[in-house]
Every structure is written in C-alpha cells, then in structure tokens.
Design a protein around this motif. Sequence first.
Motif, PDB file in Angstrom:
ATOM      1  N   SER A 107       0.814  -1.213   0.000  1.00  0.00           N
ATOM      2  CA  SER A 107       0.000   0.000   0.000  1.00  0.00           C
ATOM      3  C   SER A 107       0.850   1.267   0.000  1.00  0.00           C
ATOM      4  O   SER A 107       0.384   2.320  -0.427  1.00  0.00           O
ATOM      5  CB  SER A 107      -0.947   0.004   1.192  1.00  0.00           C
ATOM      6  OG  SER A 107      -0.221   0.194   2.389  1.00  0.00           O
ATOM      7  N   GLU A 108       2.088   1.168   0.454  1.00  0.00           N
ATOM      8  CA  GLU A 108       2.960   2.338   0.471  1.00  0.00           C
ATOM      9  C   GLU A 108       3.254   2.836  -0.939  1.00  0.00           C
ATOM     10  O   GLU A 108       3.565   4.011  -1.133  1.00  0.00           O
ATOM     11  CB  GLU A 108       4.266   2.015   1.205  1.00  0.00           C
ATOM     12  CG  GLU A 108       4.060   1.759   2.671  1.00  0.00           C
ATOM     13  CD  GLU A 108       5.340   1.351   3.387  1.00  0.00           C
ATOM     14  OE1 GLU A 108       6.427   1.471   2.803  1.00  0.00           O
ATOM     15  OE2 GLU A 108       5.228   0.931   4.548  1.00  0.00           O
ATOM     16  N   ASN A 109       3.149   1.978  -1.935  1.00  0.00           N
ATOM     17  CA  ASN A 109       3.421   2.359  -3.320  1.00  0.00           C
ATOM     18  C   ASN A 109       2.213   2.987  -4.018  1.00  0.00           C
ATOM     19  O   ASN A 109       2.329   3.386  -5.173  1.00  0.00           O
ATOM     20  CB  ASN A 109       3.879   1.133  -4.115  1.00  0.00           C
ATOM     21  CG  ASN A 109       5.176   0.565  -3.591  1.00  0.00           C
ATOM     22  OD1 ASN A 109       6.018   1.292  -3.080  1.00  0.00           O
ATOM     23  ND2 ASN A 109       5.324  -0.744  -3.699  1.00  0.00           N
ATOM     24  N   TYR A 110       1.090   3.039  -3.326  1.00  0.00           N
ATOM     25  CA  TYR A 110      -0.135   3.529  -3.951  1.00  0.00           C
ATOM     26  C   TYR A 110      -0.770   4.623  -3.084  1.00  0.00           C
ATOM     27  O   TYR A 110      -1.587   4.328  -2.200  1.00  0.00           O
ATOM     28  CB  TYR A 110      -1.123   2.374  -4.170  1.00  0.00           C
ATOM     29  CG  TYR A 110      -0.572   1.327  -5.096  1.00  0.00           C
ATOM     30  CD1 TYR A 110      -0.708   1.454  -6.471  1.00  0.00           C
ATOM     31  CD2 TYR A 110       0.123   0.217  -4.601  1.00  0.00           C
ATOM     32  CE1 TYR A 110      -0.180   0.502  -7.332  1.00  0.00           C
ATOM     33  CE2 TYR A 110       0.662  -0.724  -5.455  1.00  0.00           C
ATOM     34  CZ  TYR A 110       0.506  -0.584  -6.825  1.00  0.00           C
ATOM     35  OH  TYR A 110       1.036  -1.517  -7.668  1.00  0.00           O
ATOM     36  N   PRO A 111      -0.441   5.873  -3.330  1.00  0.00           N
ATOM     37  CA  PRO A 111      -0.981   6.972  -2.510  1.00  0.00           C
ATOM     38  C   PRO A 111      -2.513   7.032  -2.527  1.00  0.00           C
ATOM     39  O   PRO A 111      -3.131   7.353  -1.514  1.00  0.00           O
ATOM     40  CB  PRO A 111      -0.381   8.231  -3.143  1.00  0.00           C
ATOM     41  CG  PRO A 111       0.796   7.755  -3.915  1.00  0.00           C
ATOM     42  CD  PRO A 111       0.516   6.340  -4.306  1.00  0.00           C
ATOM     43  N   ALA A 112      -3.128   6.713  -3.645  1.00  0.00           N
ATOM     44  CA  ALA A 112      -4.595   6.742  -3.705  1.00  0.00           C
ATOM     45  C   ALA A 112      -5.191   5.685  -2.779  1.00  0.00           C
ATOM     46  O   ALA A 112      -6.227   5.908  -2.146  1.00  0.00           O
ATOM     47  CB  ALA A 112      -5.073   6.526  -5.139  1.00  0.00           C
ATOM     48  N   LEU A 113      -4.540   4.540  -2.689  1.00  0.00           N
ATOM     49  CA  LEU A 113      -5.000   3.486  -1.786  1.00  0.00           C
ATOM     50  C   LEU A 113      -4.866   3.937  -0.339  1.00  0.00           C
ATOM     51  O   LEU A 113      -5.739   3.686   0.485  1.00  0.00           O
ATOM     52  CB  LEU A 113      -4.200   2.200  -2.023  1.00  0.00           C
ATOM     53  CG  LEU A 113      -4.513   1.020  -1.100  1.00  0.00           C
ATOM     54  CD1 LEU A 113      -5.975   0.607  -1.228  1.00  0.00           C
ATOM     55  CD2 LEU A 113      -3.596  -0.155  -1.410  1.00  0.00           C
ATOM     56  N   GLN A 114      -3.781   4.611  -0.034  1.00  0.00           N
ATOM     57  CA  GLN A 114      -3.556   5.099   1.324  1.00  0.00           C
ATOM     58  C   GLN A 114      -4.620   6.096   1.760  1.00  0.00           C
ATOM     59  O   GLN A 114      -4.880   6.246   2.945  1.00  0.00           O
ATOM     60  CB  GLN A 114      -2.172   5.744   1.433  1.00  0.00           C
ATOM     61  CG  GLN A 114      -1.051   4.757   1.254  1.00  0.00           C
ATOM     62  CD  GLN A 114       0.311   5.438   1.269  1.00  0.00           C
ATOM     63  OE1 GLN A 114       0.427   6.620   1.529  1.00  0.00           O
ATOM     64  NE2 GLN A 114       1.348   4.671   0.979  1.00  0.00           N
ATOM     65  N   ALA A 115      -5.247   6.767   0.787  1.00  0.00           N
ATOM     66  CA  ALA A 115      -6.283   7.751   1.106  1.00  0.00           C
ATOM     67  C   ALA A 115      -7.691   7.158   1.065  1.00  0.00           C
ATOM     68  O   ALA A 115      -8.654   7.825   1.442  1.00  0.00           O
ATOM     69  CB  ALA A 115      -6.189   8.921   0.121  1.00  0.00           C
ATOM     70  N   ASN A 116      -7.814   5.914   0.639  1.00  0.00           N
ATOM     71  CA  ASN A 116      -9.117   5.272   0.505  1.00  0.00           C
ATOM     72  C   ASN A 116      -9.724   4.997   1.881  1.00  0.00           C
ATOM     73  O   ASN A 116      -9.117   4.345   2.728  1.00  0.00           O
ATOM     74  CB  ASN A 116      -8.959   3.965  -0.281  1.00  0.00           C
ATOM     75  CG  ASN A 116     -10.266   3.247  -0.482  1.00  0.00           C
ATOM     76  OD1 ASN A 116     -10.810   2.691   0.460  1.00  0.00           O
ATOM     77  ND2 ASN A 116     -10.753   3.269  -1.705  1.00  0.00           N
ATOM     78  N   THR A 117     -10.932   5.480   2.089  1.00  0.00           N
ATOM     79  CA  THR A 117     -11.614   5.339   3.380  1.00  0.00           C
ATOM     80  C   THR A 117     -11.853   3.878   3.740  1.00  0.00           C
ATOM     81  O   THR A 117     -11.651   3.485   4.892  1.00  0.00           O
ATOM     82  CB  THR A 117     -12.967   6.088   3.347  1.00  0.00           C
ATOM     83  OG1 THR A 117     -12.734   7.420   2.900  1.00  0.00           O
ATOM     84  CG2 THR A 117     -13.603   6.122   4.703  1.00  0.00           C
ATOM     85  N   ASN A 118     -12.278   3.077   2.762  1.00  0.00           N
ATOM     86  CA  ASN A 118     -12.507   1.648   3.039  1.00  0.00           C
ATOM     87  C   ASN A 118     -11.219   0.964   3.471  1.00  0.00           C
ATOM     88  O   ASN A 118     -11.214   0.166   4.404  1.00  0.00           O
ATOM     89  CB  ASN A 118     -13.066   0.939   1.801  1.00  0.00           C
ATOM     90  CG  ASN A 118     -14.516   1.265   1.558  1.00  0.00           C
ATOM     91  OD1 ASN A 118     -15.206   1.761   2.431  1.00  0.00           O
ATOM     92  ND2 ASN A 118     -14.976   0.996   0.348  1.00  0.00           N
ATOM     93  N   PHE A 119     -10.131   1.262   2.774  1.00  0.00           N
ATOM     94  CA  PHE A 119      -8.851   0.661   3.113  1.00  0.00           C
ATOM     95  C   PHE A 119      -8.427   1.069   4.518  1.00  0.00           C
ATOM     96  O   PHE A 119      -7.992   0.233   5.313  1.00  0.00           O
ATOM     97  CB  PHE A 119      -7.776   1.057   2.094  1.00  0.00           C
ATOM     98  CG  PHE A 119      -6.423   0.484   2.427  1.00  0.00           C
ATOM     99  CD1 PHE A 119      -6.160  -0.858   2.206  1.00  0.00           C
ATOM    100  CD2 PHE A 119      -5.422   1.279   2.963  1.00  0.00           C
ATOM    101  CE1 PHE A 119      -4.923  -1.395   2.515  1.00  0.00           C
ATOM    102  CE2 PHE A 119      -4.187   0.745   3.276  1.00  0.00           C
ATOM    103  CZ  PHE A 119      -3.930  -0.593   3.044  1.00  0.00           C
ATOM    104  N   LEU A 120      -8.562   2.333   4.827  1.00  0.00           N
ATOM    105  CA  LEU A 120      -8.173   2.820   6.158  1.00  0.00           C
ATOM    106  C   LEU A 120      -9.015   2.175   7.256  1.00  0.00           C
ATOM    107  O   LEU A 120      -8.494   1.808   8.316  1.00  0.00           O
ATOM    108  CB  LEU A 120      -8.277   4.347   6.222  1.00  0.00           C
ATOM    109  CG  LEU A 120      -7.293   5.115   5.331  1.00  0.00           C
ATOM    110  CD1 LEU A 120      -7.587   6.608   5.376  1.00  0.00           C
ATOM    111  CD2 LEU A 120      -5.865   4.823   5.738  1.00  0.00           C
ATOM    112  N   GLU A 121     -10.312   2.016   6.995  1.00  0.00           N
ATOM    113  CA  GLU A 121     -11.188   1.395   7.984  1.00  0.00           C
ATOM    114  C   GLU A 121     -10.854  -0.096   8.146  1.00  0.00           C
ATOM    115  O   GLU A 121     -10.802  -0.614   9.262  1.00  0.00           O
ATOM    116  CB  GLU A 121     -12.659   1.570   7.592  1.00  0.00           C
ATOM    117  CG  GLU A 121     -13.642   0.956   8.550  1.00  0.00           C
ATOM    118  CD  GLU A 121     -13.583   1.511   9.965  1.00  0.00           C
ATOM    119  OE1 GLU A 121     -14.008   0.800  10.893  1.00  0.00           O
ATOM    120  OE2 GLU A 121     -13.094   2.637  10.167  1.00  0.00           O
TER     121      GLU A 121
END
Length: 188
Positions: A107-121
């Motif tokens: 996930s560190e290679n994908y900034p958009a993923l890091q900002a995804n609410t579902n991923f963070l939750e």
Amino acid sequence: MGITVLVVILVIGFAVYAVATYNSFITLRNRVKEAWSDIEVQMKRRYDLIPNLVETVKGYATHESSTLEKVIQARNMAMAVNREDIKKQSSSENVLTGALKSVFALSENYPALQANTNFLELQRELRDTEDKLQAARRFYNGNVLTLNTKVESFPSNVVAALFHFEKQDFFELDEADQAARQAVQVKF
C-alpha cells in the motif's frame, strides 16, 4: 485400633485431595478450551476481514495480483487447519501474518489506496483484531502454563497421570519465522 484410624484418615485425606485435584484439572482444562475459543473468534474475524481488504487493494494494485493471491492462499490454509492441532494452527497463522504484512507494505506504493476510506477502515479493524488476537493468545498461553505446571508438579502429577490429563501446546511463533515476530507495521 490406633493404626486402623490412622489408615482410614490417610485414605480419606488422599481421596479428598484426589477429588479436589481432579476438579482443579477440570477447571484448568475448561479455561484452556475457553481461551482457545477466544483465539478462534478473533481468527474468524480476521479471516472475514481479509477478503474485503484484498478486494479494496485489488482496485488500486491490479498488477500486484501474486501478493494478493498469497494472502488469500494463506487465509484459506489457516482456515483449513484442524483447530485441535495447535502447532499447525500457530504455523499457518504465522504465514498469514507475513502475507498480510506484504499487503500493507504494498500500500505504500499507492498513494490513492492510502487515502481510501474503506482501506483505512479495514486497516484499523484488522489492527484492532490483531491486538485482540494477541491478547487472546497471551490469555490462552497463561492458562496452558498453569495447566502444564500442575500436570508436571508433584503430587498433582499423580492425579494427572491417573486420569490422563496431559500437557497442552502453547500458541507460539515458529523459530524459523523471524518475520512474524515483528508487529504488522503500516505507515501512512
């Protein structure tokens, strides 16, 4: 008459001790089972979160499918292990922990993923589950330690042998899996 009374008192004393010790073994065995059940509940929660996590990551990291497949394979292997085999369960959980670390590193290679609410939750829920799983493992291992100590200590070991109470396995990390000894680190 004095020796007969003494023998009767000793027999009654031993019988009372044996019954009390037997009952304490039953209590300890049930505590170990309860503690293992707590671990299973947390593992189930972990297993349920993983497909959602993988699906969320898939949308952002489509060319990282081998990493995601390893996570699903590790999850399926862990779910397939006989719950009575603590050593195999420990080993499969270690493999799953390592696979999850690779997803979070990805996930560190994908900034958009890091900002995804579902991923963070999902990440928060998985971290919470990992903390609860760690606490459940400690609780289980504490109960196993108490049972094993009693099974090996004299004179309770005589009662343990008589009624076939046995030592239980600890839920522990494999010596070979040094990566699993470190906590899952997720940095954003």
